[in-house]
Design a protein around this motif. Sequence first.
Motif: not given
Lengths: 358, 246
Positions: A1-18, A142-145, A172-178
């Motif tokens: 699976m490919s990784k996405l470099f993304i900010k914590g808050n946006e990652a949380i939002a996308e995870a919720a949608v998924r 972490s953002v992944q978690e 965690i909301g403000s950092v960007m991680e893969a």
Amino acid sequence: MSKLFIKGNEAIAEAAVRGGCRFFAGYPITPQNEIPEYMSRRLPEVGGVFVQGESELASINMIYGAAYAGVSSLTSSSGPGLSLMAEGISSLAASGFPAVLVNMMRGGPGTGAIQGAQMDYMQATRGGGHGGYRMPVLAPGSVQEAVDLVYEAFDIAWKYMTPVLVVADGYIGSVMEAVELPPMKESKRKEFPLYTTVHLNPENPHRRSSCTMITNEVDHEEWNKVQAAKYEKMAEELVRCEEFMMEDAEYVMVAYGTSARVARNAVISLREQGIKAGLIRPILIWPYPYEALRKLDPAKVKNIFCLELSIPAQMVEDVRFGVYDRIPVTTYGRSAGLTFSEEDVEELVKKTIEGGEK
Amino acid sequence: MEKIYSRPKALQNRATGYCPGCLHGTTVKIIAELIDEFGIQDSTVAVLPIGCSALDCWSFETDMIISLHGRAPATATGIKRNAPEKTVIVIQGDGDLASIGLAEIMHAANRGENLTVIFMNNGIFGMTGGQMAPTTLIGQKATTAQGGRTEAHGYPMHMCEILNELKAPYYIQRCAMDSPAHVREAKKAIRKGLENQMNGKGFSFIELMSNCPTNWSMSAEKSIEYMREYTLKEFQIGVYRDGGEK
């Protein structure tokens, strides 16, 4: 699976949608604004609905309506907003309605600070609202978690029919991680049966009648018992923590979220210096992983360090409940948007060792 | 013998929770009649408030939810946005809607939410025992204004007029429940409000002027007289907005 470099808050939002979220209502507050911003453009793409509430009060009550309608929904805020939502959260719990809430924690109390902190531990784990309810509280490190836990939060909400709170410190909301994003889940509206129908309209149980004020005392108490049994079941089944280098640890740190990331680095560094350090990291802070503390051997463990981005220390109450005075507990933290470094933690541990050996 | 009238199907077969002489029972009845007339019993959700209108939970034979104090328009927004096929009827009293829930009603109206809001205005907090409401008349007695409301407590708030300042609402009407003729008018207004929702027209607001014999400390007859002499002079009945007439 490919990784996405993304900010914590946006990652949380996308995870919720998924994870199935199809409704979001929220009100702006720092440091979580990217969540509603992302949702406002993302939800319509998947047939979902975004509403910017006129307040946190309105937002949580929109969630209340969405949950009644049987939709997986999300709201996010920070400490002051969660305080305003308290009555609504209590009512979600009282009704047995599924919903996911995010508290991107900032400094407190009061208006506090807009920088990240871990100042809402008590609010998160002791209810926050009135009436003595319980809800699972997920605390990503972490953002992944955060992605994984927000995704899972919807399953937990529907499994136990409960609001689920995700608390992350603002960092965690403000950092960007893969991160690796989970697959998109199918999401369907589900009009679940309601307990209070039995009370409000017993002759027509197919009518969905919902009310958190049950005027018949016997019915009300029966519902309280059903809820209490649910809280016990969640407390049994949802405990989760990470134990890092704990096998032979003499100096044990207990920390969650960003504090645990700092503590983990300190453990590695202390080990390199010959000090047997370890880390217990609660992944849920309710139910709390007391067992991880109860099983510590006082003959081996010399000191416990409860580390939090909070002054006063808050999680220490749970730590002490697990340790039960068998091992000394030291609290340490920063607050108001200030953080501590791994060097700070190392120094704390070394000072304690020196003091203890005098 | 031919049966020409019976209890509406959308009304539960039990006594209402309302005090003797209270006009809310009549309101519940005409709403239930309309639900029957439209054949929407199975798709109606009544969103009830905190206050006497919450007692409607013992009346409507439909889906329902009792929301938190003042937040019914927000809860209804959450329901209607996610279940647009439902007919969502919001019922709120004046303490609930005009005091603690002012923000929620203003913003639901301003978003033009496709809802039918029935606003029961009897000028007082009924359920909690007769405290002053934002709609209490100057000089009218309440348990928290025992000598009568004075200007220091502010003036009666006119919700139809206030909402009429907004662009989005489709339909705004104030009716009264004091006479059979007025009740028929009210039923017509609620019918319009429901039709508007079913036709996707947006926000309809129907204020119903009502009484509270218990907390006004009056007989039912006296309370009707009081309404006609004072309340209906302060709160003018009429159509404030009808989007369909433009």
